[in-house]
Write an enzyme that holds these catalytic residues in place. Structure first.
Site, mmCIF file in Angstrom:
data_model
loop_
_atom_site.group_PDB
_atom_site.id
_atom_site.type_symbol
_atom_site.label_atom_id
_atom_site.label_comp_id
_atom_site.label_asym_id
_atom_site.label_seq_id
_atom_site.Cartn_x
_atom_site.Cartn_y
_atom_site.Cartn_z
ATOM 1 N N ASP A 148 41.078 2.809 43.611
ATOM 2 C CA ASP A 148 41.294 3.350 42.266
ATOM 3 C C ASP A 148 42.063 4.659 42.376
ATOM 4 O O ASP A 148 41.500 5.704 42.706
ATOM 5 C CB ASP A 148 39.957 3.574 41.555
ATOM 6 N N GLU A 232 35.178 -7.903 37.910
ATOM 7 C CA GLU A 232 34.505 -9.022 38.578
ATOM 8 C C GLU A 232 33.181 -9.359 37.893
ATOM 9 O O GLU A 232 32.481 -8.467 37.402
ATOM 10 C CB GLU A 232 34.248 -8.661 40.044
ATOM 11 N N THR A 391 38.348 -13.043 46.083
ATOM 12 C CA THR A 391 38.987 -12.028 46.922
ATOM 13 C C THR A 391 38.728 -12.281 48.410
ATOM 14 O O THR A 391 38.139 -13.286 48.788
ATOM 15 C CB THR A 391 38.486 -10.629 46.552
ATOM 16 N N GLU A 429 43.027 -13.565 46.017
ATOM 17 C CA GLU A 429 43.600 -12.228 46.146
ATOM 18 C C GLU A 429 43.236 -11.690 47.519
ATOM 19 O O GLU A 429 42.280 -12.149 48.143
ATOM 20 C CB GLU A 429 43.030 -11.266 45.088
ATOM 21 N N LEU A 432 41.996 -5.908 50.383
ATOM 22 C CA LEU A 432 42.513 -4.633 50.849
ATOM 23 C C LEU A 432 44.022 -4.674 50.915
ATOM 24 O O LEU A 432 44.624 -5.741 51.023
ATOM 25 C CB LEU A 432 41.965 -4.312 52.247
#
Length: 520
Positions: A148, A232, A391, A429, A432
């Site tokens: 973020d 999520e 992910t 996805e 990292l």
């Protein structure tokens, strides 16, 4: 910690007063002006954009845009650099981009006062460059988690309501409040200026549909419905803000706001045991402990008792119910628009090889040695025709620290089988920021249908200055081409250029010299 190849920190694109200045963000020997002139020529080398179907072998690749793509004032950030970047992605063969439509920006000025102007400018820019876009209905705050790079809280008028009623947000056993997302315990209560959270989310999505109705199903190819922290479907069991949680801690249950407690009490009474409704497990430990440090999560712990089964069924069931409510609303809003709907499930791979799977349990996924936690989630999504986006597709077991009991590869295999069994599509996805050939090769391997579902699409994290460095850009271009060929291309290098001994088909047993990378 998780160790990976050396990476530079996230950096947003910078636009100056000339297109020549913007060229620094692109691969060597390709100038932005060349990209503009060759835009039509590039179309000859890449297939036309179209929705992916299970009969195709190609996997379309999207690239996530920076978190601050839209400014706090609601306008598009660094539009010139964005235009140049989109041209580069088009030439690379990318299908399109993904962007967060932040609740905290769009409905910032007051209830039902929506400002979509910055997003409209972006959608037009994407269309002019011949790309598609995935838009995330982001009902969570930005800030407080790894990656973020900016702070976007919930709308001010929502924060006012929270200040007057702190039980509107998730709460842990110690009474710590988490402002990332509204607690699912009050989903159906009129706690937001006379509207329920589900009604607020539905009105927001309806406003988006009305504003972008001419783009849905063509330029706007997919709508991802945010249903929790980081977008999520999970509880905020491992918050990193203020050092509350560190990898690979087990996290904590988030069921102590008054609405969740009332639900637990009612469920316990219905089960014929009022004592089970007095709160969450008292022996589940704290955020940064390990499973064997607690009586609840240890090998033969309380998680495997009648009480444990009751609590975990209730806790995970509330999460699935929350997803079902929001997706019912989303389907009602977007049905008939031609846009695909998706939802994101977190890749919680630490302590996966233990019996209790503690970190998954605290996040709301009732997945243990004896219980499949992902099949119920996949079935719920399938009921709504929603794609499951997962992910950690780039991670390999051998990269993880032994003490964390990780198995991202095992977790991905389980989710692939769950989606196949439930009949829902699977998209992926990377968790990292990775630029090395080893990470791209792992995604190629997981994209195929060797075990369970093949990927219907992949979204790469994230567009930034580092991505346009020569070696990183070359890896991305080769990766996109390989995904278009169904993962069969072998041109990715067998060893990455960062000298971390990460191989395409295996990981060297030698010691690795690497930098720390944070976990998402």
């Amino acid at each position: 910690m998780v160790c990976f190849a050396q990476m530079k920190p996230t950096c947003s694109l910078r636009a100056r007063n000339s297109m020549q200045d913007s060229s620094q963000h692109f691969p060597e020997r390709i100038s932005p002006l060349e990209m503009g002139r060759n835009d039509q020529q590039a179309d000859k080398f890449h297939r036309s954009s179209r929705p992916h179907t299970k009969t195709e072998s190609r996997v379309p690749v999207f690239v996530m845009l920076p978190l601050d793509t839209i400014r706090p004032g609601g306008t598009l950030n660094k539009s010139r650099a964005m235009d140049v970047s989109l041209k580069a992605l088009k030439i690379a063969g990318a299908e399109g981009v993904m962007v967060d439509a932040w609740w905290g920006l769009v409905e910032k000025d007051g209830p039902s006062q929506y400002n979509w102007e910055g997003y409209a400018e972006l959608v037009n820019l994407v269309q002019r460059n011949g790309l598609k876009i995935q838009v995330v209905m982001s009902f969570h705050q930005c800030g407080g988690n790894v990656g973020d790079s900016c702070s976007i809280p919930l709308p001010p008028w929502v924060l006012e309501e929270i200040s007057m009623n702190p039980d509107l947000v998730y709460t842990d056993m110690s009474g710590r409040r988490n402002p990332e997302y509204i607690s699912l315990g009050c989903d159906s209560l009129p706690v937001l200026r006379g509207r329920t959270p589900i009604q607020v989310y539905s009105d927001y999505m309806r406003s988006f549909r009305e504003r972008f109705q001419n783009y849905l199903g063509n330029v706007i190819q997919e709508i991802q419905i945010g249903m929790g922290p980081c977008g999520e479907l999970r509880y905020p069991a491992y918050p990193e803000s203020n050092g509350t949680w560190n990898f690979p801690g087990i996290g904590e249950f988030q069921c102590y706001d008054k609405y969740m407690r009332a639900s637990l009490e009612a469920s316990a009474e219905a089960a014929g045991n009022k004592d089970w409704g007095k709160g969450g497990p008292h022996d589940a430990g704290h955020y940064n402990q390990y499973p064997e440090d607690t009586d609840f999560f240890r090998k033969d712990g309380t998680w495997n008792s009648k009480y444990g089964e009751f609590f975990l069924e209730w806790y995970s069931g509330k999460l699935i119910e929350h997803g079902d409510k929001i997706l019912s609303a989303a389907r009602g809003v977007f049905q008939g628009t031609g846009a695909t709907l998706s939802a994101k499930i977190a890749g919680i791979h630490w302590h996966y090889t233990t019996r209790s799977h503690a970190a998954e349990l605290t996040a709301g996924y009732y997945n243990t040695r004896n219980h499949d936690g992902y099949l119920p989630l996949a079935r719920m999504l399938s009921n709504h025709g929603v794609v499951l986006n997962f992910t950690c597709m780039e991670m390999r077991d051998g990269e993880q620290p032994e003490h964390a009991n990780c198995s991202p590869e095992g977790l991905v295999r389980q989710v692939k089988m769950a989606t196949k069994s439930a009949g829902t599509e699977l998209a992926g996805e990377n968790a990292l920021e990775r630029y090395d050939g080893g990470a791209f090769a792992q995604v190629l391997a997981t994209s195929r249908s060797d075990s369970g579902n093949a990927l219907s699409a992949f979204t790469y994290l994230r567009l930034n200055k580092s991505l346009f460095e020569a070696d990183n850009w070359r890896h991305l271009v080769e990766f996109v081409k390989s995904m278009q060929d169904g993962g069969r291309d072998t041109r990715l290098p067998e060893i990455d250029t960062r000298k971390t001994d990460l191989y395409v088909r295996f990981i060297s047993e030698k010691a690795v010299q690497s930098k720390e990378a944070a976990l998402v």
